[in-house]
Motif scaffolding. Structure first.
Motif, PDB file in Angstrom:
ATOM      1  N   SER A 141      40.975  38.550  14.746  1.00  0.00           N
ATOM      2  CA  SER A 141      42.073  38.041  15.573  1.00  0.00           C
ATOM      3  C   SER A 141      41.840  36.931  16.220  1.00  0.00           C
ATOM      4  CB  SER A 141      42.609  39.066  16.512  1.00  0.00           C
ATOM      5  OG  SER A 141      41.495  39.062  17.471  1.00  0.00           O
ATOM      6  N   GLY A 142      42.647  36.055  16.885  1.00  0.00           N
ATOM      7  CA  GLY A 142      42.395  34.824  17.637  1.00  0.00           C
ATOM      8  C   GLY A 142      41.593  35.082  18.602  1.00  0.00           C
ATOM      9  N   GLY A 143      41.704  35.914  19.533  1.00  0.00           N
ATOM     10  CA  GLY A 143      41.045  36.286  20.705  1.00  0.00           C
ATOM     11  C   GLY A 143      39.505  36.636  20.128  1.00  0.00           C
ATOM     12  N   MET A 144      39.417  37.410  18.988  1.00  0.00           N
ATOM     13  CA  MET A 144      38.050  37.709  18.510  1.00  0.00           C
ATOM     14  C   MET A 144      37.394  36.570  18.050  1.00  0.00           C
ATOM     15  SD  MET A 144      39.144  41.141  16.742  1.00  0.00           S
ATOM     16  CE  MET A 144      37.435  41.701  16.017  1.00  0.00           C
ATOM     17  N   GLN A 145      38.064  35.690  17.339  1.00  0.00           N
ATOM     18  CA  GLN A 145      37.317  34.214  17.251  1.00  0.00           C
ATOM     19  C   GLN A 145      36.852  33.542  18.049  1.00  0.00           C
ATOM     20  OE1 GLN A 145      39.482  31.961  13.902  1.00  0.00           O
ATOM     21  NE2 GLN A 145      40.683  34.035  13.235  1.00  0.00           N
ATOM     22  N   GLN A 146      37.605  33.390  19.191  1.00  0.00           N
ATOM     23  CA  GLN A 146      37.242  32.698  20.435  1.00  0.00           C
ATOM     24  C   GLN A 146      36.024  33.433  21.100  1.00  0.00           C
ATOM     25  OE1 GLN A 146      37.550  29.945  20.286  1.00  0.00           O
ATOM     26  NE2 GLN A 146      39.461  29.277  21.440  1.00  0.00           N
ATOM     27  N   ARG A 147      35.882  34.710  21.121  1.00  0.00           N
ATOM     28  CA  ARG A 147      34.864  35.509  21.652  1.00  0.00           C
ATOM     29  C   ARG A 147      33.521  35.109  20.734  1.00  0.00           C
ATOM     30  NH1 ARG A 147      36.896  41.736  22.658  1.00  0.00           N
ATOM     31  NH2 ARG A 147      38.584  41.455  23.852  1.00  0.00           N
ATOM     32  N   SER A 172      49.527  35.604  26.307  1.00  0.00           N
ATOM     33  CA  SER A 172      49.360  35.773  27.701  1.00  0.00           C
ATOM     34  C   SER A 172      48.312  36.839  27.942  1.00  0.00           C
ATOM     35  CB  SER A 172      50.353  35.588  28.667  1.00  0.00           C
ATOM     36  OG  SER A 172      51.247  36.951  28.222  1.00  0.00           O
ATOM     37  N   PHE A 173      48.369  38.116  27.762  1.00  0.00           N
ATOM     38  CA  PHE A 173      47.726  39.303  27.547  1.00  0.00           C
ATOM     39  C   PHE A 173      46.263  39.047  27.308  1.00  0.00           C
ATOM     40  CE2 PHE A 173      52.105  40.811  27.316  1.00  0.00           C
ATOM     41  CZ  PHE A 173      52.080  41.571  28.471  1.00  0.00           C
ATOM     42  N   THR A 174      46.038  38.458  25.936  1.00  0.00           N
ATOM     43  CA  THR A 174      44.817  38.005  25.370  1.00  0.00           C
ATOM     44  C   THR A 174      43.962  37.067  26.402  1.00  0.00           C
ATOM     45  OG1 THR A 174      45.606  38.548  23.252  1.00  0.00           O
ATOM     46  CG2 THR A 174      43.584  37.281  23.256  1.00  0.00           C
ATOM     47  N   ARG A 175      44.908  35.838  26.994  1.00  0.00           N
ATOM     48  CA  ARG A 175      44.392  34.935  27.515  1.00  0.00           C
ATOM     49  C   ARG A 175      43.863  35.816  29.018  1.00  0.00           C
ATOM     50  NH1 ARG A 175      47.042  29.081  28.160  1.00  0.00           N
ATOM     51  NH2 ARG A 175      45.541  28.138  29.514  1.00  0.00           N
ATOM     52  N   GLU A 176      44.495  36.432  29.626  1.00  0.00           N
ATOM     53  CA  GLU A 176      43.958  37.082  30.840  1.00  0.00           C
ATOM     54  C   GLU A 176      43.024  38.047  30.534  1.00  0.00           C
ATOM     55  OE1 GLU A 176      47.275  39.496  32.287  1.00  0.00           O
ATOM     56  OE2 GLU A 176      48.355  37.721  33.136  1.00  0.00           O
ATOM     57  N   GLU A 177      42.727  38.618  29.266  1.00  0.00           N
ATOM     58  CA  GLU A 177      41.557  39.534  28.921  1.00  0.00           C
ATOM     59  C   GLU A 177      40.322  38.275  28.647  1.00  0.00           C
ATOM     60  OE1 GLU A 177      40.071  42.085  25.083  1.00  0.00           O
ATOM     61  OE2 GLU A 177      41.947  41.163  25.170  1.00  0.00           O
ATOM     62  N   MET A 178      40.343  37.179  28.177  1.00  0.00           N
ATOM     63  CA  MET A 178      39.431  36.270  27.902  1.00  0.00           C
ATOM     64  C   MET A 178      38.976  35.803  29.190  1.00  0.00           C
ATOM     65  SD  MET A 178      39.066  36.618  24.675  1.00  0.00           S
ATOM     66  CE  MET A 178      37.813  34.996  24.704  1.00  0.00           C
ATOM     67  N   ASN A 179      39.831  35.421  30.226  1.00  0.00           N
ATOM     68  CA  ASN A 179      39.357  35.104  31.473  1.00  0.00           C
ATOM     69  C   ASN A 179      38.684  35.909  32.219  1.00  0.00           C
ATOM     70  OD1 ASN A 179      40.851  32.520  31.240  1.00  0.00           O
ATOM     71  ND2 ASN A 179      42.792  33.507  32.268  1.00  0.00           N
ATOM     72  N   ARG A 180      38.957  37.374  32.119  1.00  0.00           N
ATOM     73  CA  ARG A 180      38.140  38.395  32.614  1.00  0.00           C
ATOM     74  C   ARG A 180      36.705  38.208  32.148  1.00  0.00           C
ATOM     75  NH1 ARG A 180      43.080  41.426  32.600  1.00  0.00           N
ATOM     76  NH2 ARG A 180      42.240  42.636  30.687  1.00  0.00           N
ATOM     77  N   LEU A 181      36.796  38.222  30.785  1.00  0.00           N
ATOM     78  CA  LEU A 181      35.412  38.295  29.860  1.00  0.00           C
ATOM     79  C   LEU A 181      34.584  37.122  30.358  1.00  0.00           C
ATOM     80  CD1 LEU A 181      33.797  39.450  27.633  1.00  0.00           C
ATOM     81  CD2 LEU A 181      35.008  37.845  26.232  1.00  0.00           C
ATOM     82  N   VAL A 182      35.292  35.896  30.659  1.00  0.00           N
ATOM     83  CA  VAL A 182      34.321  34.674  30.951  1.00  0.00           C
ATOM     84  C   VAL A 182      33.517  35.047  32.341  1.00  0.00           C
ATOM     85  CG1 VAL A 182      34.339  32.195  31.775  1.00  0.00           C
ATOM     86  CG2 VAL A 182      35.504  32.994  29.536  1.00  0.00           C
ATOM     87  N   GLU A 183      34.388  35.547  33.457  1.00  0.00           N
ATOM     88  CA  GLU A 183      34.117  35.939  34.613  1.00  0.00           C
ATOM     89  C   GLU A 183      32.989  36.958  34.432  1.00  0.00           C
ATOM     90  OE1 GLU A 183      35.636  36.817  38.948  1.00  0.00           O
ATOM     91  OE2 GLU A 183      35.816  38.239  37.665  1.00  0.00           O
TER      92      GLU A 183
END
Length: 275
Positions: A141-147, A172-183
């Motif tokens: 998925s797009g989120g997995m690719q950015q991870r 928006s949901f994946t974006r929030e997940e990625m923000n938490r991941l970065v932190e």
């Protein structure tokens, strides 16, 4: 610059000026831009569309040569791509013919060095991609690719990570997940991060400081320290304090309080060291 700050900056931008020479004439993208980023600090850069955010970030990475001024890392002038500076782009930019493991290994092949397998496996576990090494980008998925792109950048153990609006294309949901991941990754292994975003809320959630650029030509006009403790929960984003901070930054950008003719010197609000 944080002239009054006793700590020497990790990354410094000094009178950065960038002129693009185009068929229709010269375009001044950055004009004497000044910025200091301290070690292990997360700084987000926001501003009107076309204000030079990406130009500034790419200049920090050494991928764009400045017309005047300089970028320094630990006092050393950046003249090209630097091994201590990693970058995550707006797109994951994974090679479609390589699986996940091969994409992460690619920078090491270019450098002719051996990857730290233990560190990479730790990162893959941290971002939830353990066991996906044989998958190709089309299977992610797009989120997995950015991870995966974040793992690739961090696998080289850079002391500075530059992120050019890496989550803008995500829902928006994946974006929030990625923000938490970065932190979470930052809390686990703090590094210096400069983050470009169009989302003020994202900037506030992630950052120790939010820096506002003027309309083109880009200069640092204001900075807002973000006082909320870490780790940050999504609930904090619904508080009055976050609403007021978001609105203040938004009014600077869309309300015309930061104009193209603003003074080059930085104004600090809500406390913080003067520049």
């Amino acid at each position: 610059m944080n002239a009054g700050h006793a700590i020497k900056p990790k990354l410094g931008v000094r009178a950065a000026t960038k002129v693009y020479h185009t068929a229709s004439g010269d375009l001044l993208a950055l004009d004497r831009c000044e910025l200091d980023v301290r070690a292990k600090e997360i700084v987000s850069i926001v501003g009107p569309s076309g204000c030079g955010k990406t130009t500034l970030l790419w200049s920090m990475s050494g991928l764009h040569k400045l017309s005047a001024g300089e970028v320094v890392l630990d006092g050393e002038r950046i003249t090209g791509p630097h091994p201590d500076i990693g970058i995550v782009f707006q797109e994951a930019n994974l090679l479609p013919w390589r699986n996940l493991d091969a994409n992460i290994n690619f920078p090491f092949e270019i450098k002719g060095t051996q990857p730290d397998r233990q560190w990479i496996q730790h990162l893959l576990r941290r971002v939830g991609l353990e066991g996906f090494g044989g998958k190709f980008p089309r299977e992610l998925s797009g989120g997995m690719q950015q991870r995966a792109a974040i793992v690739r950048a961090l696998s080289l153990k850079p002391s500075v990570l530059l992120m050019d609006e890496p989550f803008g294309a995500l829902d928006s949901f994946t974006r929030e997940e990625m923000n938490r991941l970065v932190e979470e990754i930052w809390l686990d292994a703090p590094t210096t991060i400069v983050f470009i975003t169009h989302s003020i809320e994202e900037a506030i959630f992630l950052s120790d400081r939010v820096v506002v650029l003027t309309p083109r030509p880009g200069r640092v006009a204001k900075e807002y320290p973000v006082p909320f403790p870490r780790p940050r929960s999504l609930e904090i984003m619904a508080t009055k304090e976050v609403f007021d901070l978001t609105n203040a930054i938004k009014m600077d950008i869309v309300g015309g309080r930061v104009g193209a003719k603003a003074k080059p010197a930085l104004t600090v609000v809500n406390g913080g060291a003067p520049r």
